[in-house]
Motif scaffolding. Structure first.
Motif, PDB file in Angstrom:
ATOM      1  N   GLN A  82      -6.096   4.337   1.727  1.00 53.01           N
ATOM      2  CA  GLN A  82      -5.686   2.800   1.780  1.00 53.01           C
ATOM      3  C   GLN A  82      -4.797   2.466   2.320  1.00 53.01           C
ATOM      4  O   GLN A  82      -4.838   1.805   2.554  1.00 53.01           O
ATOM      5  CB  GLN A  82      -5.539   2.314   0.156  1.00 53.01           C
ATOM      6  N   ALA A 132       0.651  -1.679   0.103  1.00 43.25           N
ATOM      7  CA  ALA A 132      -0.146  -0.471   0.045  1.00 43.25           C
ATOM      8  C   ALA A 132       0.442   1.473  -0.017  1.00 43.25           C
ATOM      9  O   ALA A 132       0.058   2.225  -0.768  1.00 43.25           O
ATOM     10  CB  ALA A 132      -1.089   0.170   1.155  1.00 43.25           C
ATOM     11  N   GLU A 143      -6.890   9.093  -2.200  1.00 49.01           N
ATOM     12  CA  GLU A 143      -7.407   7.794  -2.624  1.00 49.01           C
ATOM     13  C   GLU A 143      -5.950   6.731  -1.994  1.00 49.01           C
ATOM     14  O   GLU A 143      -6.174   6.053  -0.753  1.00 49.01           O
ATOM     15  CB  GLU A 143      -7.549   7.169  -4.035  1.00 49.01           C
TER      16      GLU A 143
END
Length: 166
Positions: free
Chosen positions: A154, A132, A150
């Motif tokens: 995340q 990530a 975003e």
């Protein structure tokens, strides 16, 4: 006052339980046979409780030590993952400064980028967090504001999920 360690807490707990068992033995002995039987049952119950506690002490202390080691390693890994999130967010602040395009120098941006990449590459970082973070850093390098928000969200979710499990 002495510090309360797991061994000391176990000793205090077991001492209290042995006294309670001896008193219960004395009460039961007094109900069934008088003072002499009460003394015998109190000594027998206390001795049995003490022997059982001595037999189980080593196992209990080994479990305490294992739990302490697990908590320490889990806390260390969680701190590293949160550090990755922090440094990626700091790099995001350098890529998209709130004070305008002149708010962060090129050297500061490069330094934050380097630190973020180094933190994300540590061996202690769990695989999901590392992936990530790599996604977020790639989007930040591309200077995509919407994608960066975003990706950072995340990353925060992955860090939270990684350590929310019991």
């Amino acid at each position: 006052m002495a510090q309360i360690t797991p061994a000391r807490a176990l000793l205090l707990l077991v001492s209290g339980l042995v006294c309670l068992i001896a008193a219960s033995g004395a009460l039961i002995g007094a109900l069934f046979g008088g003072a002499r039987i009460a003394l015998v049952t109190a000594v027998a119950a206390g001795a049995a409780g003490a022997l059982v506690s001595l037999a189980l002490r080593r196992r209990a202390l080994a479990q305490f030590a294992a739990a302490r080691r697990e908590a320490g390693s889990r806390g260390y890994a969680e701190g590293i993952a949160h550090g990755v999130l922090l440094h990626v967010a700091a790099y995001e602040a350098a890529v998209f400064p709130r004070t305008g395009p002149t708010g962060v120098t090129h050297e500061e941006r490069a330094a934050r980028r380097t630190v973020a990449y180094r933190m994300a590459a540590l061996d202690e970082v769990p695989r999901l967090v590392r992936e990530a973070a790599a996604d977020a850093l790639a989007v930040l390098d591309a200077s995509d504001r919407t994608g960066a928000e975003e990706a950072l969200a995340q990353l925060a979710v992955v860090v939270r999920q990684e350590y929310a499990r019991p």
